[in-house]
Design a protein around this motif. Structure first.
Motif, short mmCIF file in Angstrom:
data_model
loop_
_atom_site.label_atom_id
_atom_site.label_comp_id
_atom_site.label_asym_id
_atom_site.label_seq_id
_atom_site.Cartn_x
_atom_site.Cartn_y
_atom_site.Cartn_z
N GLY A 32 0.86 -1.19 0.00
CA GLY A 32 0.00 0.00 0.00
C GLY A 32 0.90 1.24 0.00
O GLY A 32 2.11 1.15 -0.23
N LEU A 33 0.31 2.39 0.28
CA LEU A 33 1.10 3.62 0.21
C LEU A 33 2.24 3.60 1.21
O LEU A 33 3.37 4.01 0.90
CB LEU A 33 0.18 4.84 0.47
CG LEU A 33 -0.91 5.08 -0.57
CD1 LEU A 33 -1.80 6.25 -0.16
CD2 LEU A 33 -0.31 5.34 -1.95
N MET A 36 5.03 0.86 0.16
CA MET A 36 5.78 1.26 -1.03
C MET A 36 6.67 2.47 -0.76
O MET A 36 7.77 2.58 -1.29
CB MET A 36 4.82 1.53 -2.19
CG MET A 36 4.24 0.28 -2.79
SD MET A 36 5.47 -0.90 -3.41
CE MET A 36 5.89 -0.15 -4.97
N PRO A 57 -0.57 -5.91 -8.54
CA PRO A 57 -0.19 -4.50 -8.69
C PRO A 57 -0.95 -3.79 -9.80
O PRO A 57 -1.30 -2.62 -9.67
CB PRO A 57 1.30 -4.55 -9.02
CG PRO A 57 1.76 -5.86 -8.51
CD PRO A 57 0.60 -6.79 -8.61
N MET A 60 -4.10 -2.66 -8.38
CA MET A 60 -3.93 -1.58 -7.40
C MET A 60 -3.73 -0.23 -8.09
O MET A 60 -3.85 0.81 -7.46
CB MET A 60 -2.75 -1.88 -6.48
CG MET A 60 -3.02 -3.04 -5.53
SD MET A 60 -1.55 -3.59 -4.66
CE MET A 60 -1.53 -2.56 -3.22
N LEU A 61 -3.39 -0.26 -9.39
CA LEU A 61 -3.16 1.00 -10.11
C LEU A 61 -4.35 1.45 -10.93
O LEU A 61 -4.31 2.49 -11.56
CB LEU A 61 -1.94 0.84 -11.03
CG LEU A 61 -0.61 0.77 -10.27
CD1 LEU A 61 0.52 0.33 -11.18
CD2 LEU A 61 -0.27 2.11 -9.63
N ASP A 66 -9.21 2.71 -5.35
CA ASP A 66 -9.28 3.50 -4.12
C ASP A 66 -9.77 4.90 -4.49
O ASP A 66 -9.10 5.62 -5.22
CB ASP A 66 -7.88 3.58 -3.49
CG ASP A 66 -7.84 4.37 -2.19
OD1 ASP A 66 -8.87 4.96 -1.81
OD2 ASP A 66 -6.77 4.39 -1.56
N ASN A 129 -5.16 9.40 -4.12
CA ASN A 129 -4.30 8.28 -3.70
C ASN A 129 -3.71 7.55 -4.90
O ASN A 129 -2.58 7.08 -4.87
CB ASN A 129 -5.09 7.30 -2.84
CG ASN A 129 -5.27 7.81 -1.42
OD1 ASN A 129 -4.97 8.97 -1.13
ND2 ASN A 129 -5.75 6.97 -0.53
N ARG A 130 -4.49 7.46 -6.00
CA ARG A 130 -3.97 6.72 -7.15
C ARG A 130 -2.78 7.43 -7.78
O ARG A 130 -1.92 6.80 -8.36
CB ARG A 130 -5.08 6.47 -8.18
CG ARG A 130 -5.63 7.71 -8.78
CD ARG A 130 -6.77 7.48 -9.73
NE ARG A 130 -7.06 8.76 -10.36
CZ ARG A 130 -6.43 9.22 -11.42
NH1 ARG A 130 -5.49 8.49 -11.99
NH2 ARG A 130 -6.72 10.40 -11.91
N ARG A 133 0.09 6.44 -5.59
CA ARG A 133 0.41 5.03 -5.83
C ARG A 133 1.18 4.88 -7.15
O ARG A 133 2.17 4.16 -7.22
CB ARG A 133 -0.89 4.22 -5.82
CG ARG A 133 -0.69 2.74 -5.71
CD ARG A 133 -1.99 2.01 -5.47
NE ARG A 133 -2.39 2.05 -4.09
CZ ARG A 133 -3.45 2.68 -3.61
NH1 ARG A 133 -4.26 3.34 -4.41
NH2 ARG A 133 -3.72 2.65 -2.34
N ARG A 134 0.70 5.61 -8.17
CA ARG A 134 1.36 5.49 -9.47
C ARG A 134 2.81 5.99 -9.39
O ARG A 134 3.73 5.36 -9.91
CB ARG A 134 0.59 6.31 -10.51
CG ARG A 134 1.10 6.13 -11.93
CD ARG A 134 0.61 7.24 -12.83
NE ARG A 134 1.10 8.53 -12.37
CZ ARG A 134 0.40 9.67 -12.43
NH1 ARG A 134 -0.80 9.68 -12.94
NH2 ARG A 134 0.93 10.78 -11.97
N TYR A 137 4.93 3.34 -7.67
CA TYR A 137 5.20 2.14 -8.48
C TYR A 137 6.15 2.46 -9.62
O TYR A 137 7.01 1.65 -9.97
CB TYR A 137 3.88 1.54 -8.99
CG TYR A 137 3.22 0.64 -7.98
CD1 TYR A 137 2.65 1.16 -6.83
CD2 TYR A 137 3.21 -0.74 -8.14
CE1 TYR A 137 2.05 0.33 -5.89
CE2 TYR A 137 2.62 -1.58 -7.19
CZ TYR A 137 2.04 -1.03 -6.08
OH TYR A 137 1.46 -1.85 -5.13
#
Ligand SMILES: Cc1cc2nc3c(=O)[nH]c(=O)nc-3n(C[C@H](O)[C@H](O)[C@H](O)COP(=O)(O)OP(=O)(O)OC[C@H]3O[C@@H](n4cnc5c(N)ncnc54)[C@H](O)[C@@H]3O)c2cc1C
Length: 423
Positions: A32-33, A36, A57, A60-61, A66, A129-130, A133-134, A137
């Motif tokens: 998660g955030l 990572m 993954p 999750m992207l 989210d 959040n995305r 996250r991006r 990653y």
């Protein structure tokens, strides 16, 4: 402003354990955030890092993973900057210039204005959040010493005085010096280590959605305290705002199921007219709200980070910010220990981590819980007292400046990264 497409190819998603050395220095359960961010910080400083998560993954992207946006305090932005992530986030981060806190139908309110602190520094940023996250990653992909093992699940951890063995559900094994549990509020690793936690569920649901509005928000975040809980309007890029609408747990399912026009009418009734015509533009999300505080943040060769260690009410938008400070502190302790040529999983490192981080998280849990109780109370003397409290803070510039710095994460015993220094 539109978001960049999620056009990552994910070669590392399929990497198997055999592709990495059989010995990582740090293994992180949870991508998660929090997990990572810790992985990117530590791998960026040269550590061999393995991150394990049961979720794919690629899933999750996706935008559907989210719906949350996060209020990122200015101190957290410094951490992203120090790790080299901020340039990938900045274009989609909306600066928060002002915060207005208003009690339901009361003329008194508390107003934080970043200009009162002098200079151009915003109080923080609103970021999807995305987007975070991006960025994480993409950075992870560029670090050859960061190995994401997903989908896979940590099944057990066996710690000894000399090292730790991480057993995966698919039968894989991984030896490491230290394991970080970033495996969320239900943290299987926290339970397996027999670390008890104080926890309860609020009888509230956080309804999250995005709205478009006719007038620009001017970087102003608004929090209305309504009887069921806070209703937050958070400025996003363009003429959009993210809504975090705390609602009674019994009523929330009915609101979530309303047809579009009725849902829009309920939103408008809570909004006020300051942004002009308002239209919901995104899906509706529901997050049950809870408080959790682990009694210890460490066990032998194990450190809890993020929601695995603490979960707080989102009333002040601070949960991820505490997690970011956990990461900054733990990464600093690990990296310094390694530079001295010492064992990163040593008890002394873990004890320092716990001493450094627990007080901050306990304080915020108490403050957010207290605010939620205070403002969800309709008894007239309580309402009067809190309105006078808001007005008093508003009229006491030194107290207000202190609270603003606290919300910005720019006071206290901050790790190097949170002070804008490199790891
Ligand atoms: C409505 C709402 C609004 C919020 N707004 C804000 C805000 O504005 N600002 C802010 O700072 N905070 C905010 N927060 C809090 C913030 O969203 C969380 O604190 C944060 O997302 C926690 O991230 P995490 O990585 O620690 O946990 P999680 O996101 O729960 O990640 C845990 C990961 O661990 C993985 N995992 C589980 N079991 C295992 C296993 N056995 N092995 C390996 N991996 C495992 C899971 O698959 C998951 O990917 C908000 C929270 C809510 C509910």
């Amino acid at each position: 402003m539109g978001a960049r497409g999620l056009d990552l190819d994910l070669p590392f998603a399929a990497r198997h354990l055999s592709a990495m050395a059989d010995d990582a220095e740090l293994v992180i359960a949870g991508a998660g955030l929090t997990g990572m961010l810790l992985a990117v910080a530590c791998a960026g400083a040269g550590l061999e890092v393995g991150v394990i998560d049961p979720q794919d993954p690629a899933a999750m992207l996706t935008p559907g993973f989210d719906g949350r946006t996060s209020a990122i305090a200015y101190g957290s932005r410094l951490v992203f900057d120090g790790i080299g992530l901020w340039p990938d986030i900045a274009a989609e981060a909306e600066p928060i210039r002002e915060i207005r806190v208003a009690d339901d139908s009361s003329p008194l309110f508390l107003h934080y204005d970043s200009r009162e602190l002098g200079g151009e520094t915003p109080l923080g940023y609103i970021v999807e959040n995305r987007v975070l996250r991006r960025a994480l990653y993409e950075h992870a992909q560029a670090l050859p010493n960061l190995h994401l093992i997903a989908p896979s699940r940590v099944a057990a951890v066996e710690a000894s005085p000399t090292g730790t063995l991480v057993l995966l559900e698919d039968g894989g094994q991984l030896r490491a010096r230290l394991v970080a549990a970033a495996d969320g509020k239900g943290s299987p690793l926290r339970r397996a280590a027999a670390i008890r936690a104080t926890q309860w569920r609020y009888r509230q649901i956080g309804i999250v959605t995005t709205v478009a509005h006719a007038r620009p928000h001017g970087g102003i975040a608004v929090e209305h305290f309504l009887p069921a809980g806070p209703f937050a309007i958070l400025p996003m890029t363009g003429n959009r705002s993210s809504i975090v609408w705390t609602e009674d747990a019994d009523l929330a399912p009915r609101i979530l199921a309303l047809p579009e026009a009725e849902f829009a009418a309920e939103l408008r009734a809570r909004f006020g007219g300051f942004l002009g015509e308002v239209e919901p533009v995104g899906p509706r999300w529901a997050y049950p709200l809870a408080l959790l505080q682990a009694e210890r943040y460490v066990a032998r060769r194990l450190a809890l980070v993020g929601d695995a260690a603490h979960v707080i009410h989102p009333i002040a938008g601070q949960g991820l910010n505490i997690a970011i400070r956990d990461v900054a502190a733990l990464a600093e302790l690990i990296v310094d220990q390694r530079r001295r040529g010492l064992d990163i999983g040593d008890d002394t490192v873990l004890e320092r981590y716990q001493r450094w981080r627990r007080a901050d998280a306990v304080l915020l849990a108490a403050v957010t819980d207290g605010l939620n109780r205070l403002f969800s109370n309709t008894i007239p003397p309580v309402r009067l007292a809190r309105d006078l409290g808001l007005a008093a803070v508003h009229r006491l510039p030194p107290v207000k400046r202190l609270l603003m710095h606290h919300a910005m994460g720019t006071i206290g015993d901050r790790p190097r990264l949170a002070r804008g220094q490199p790891l």
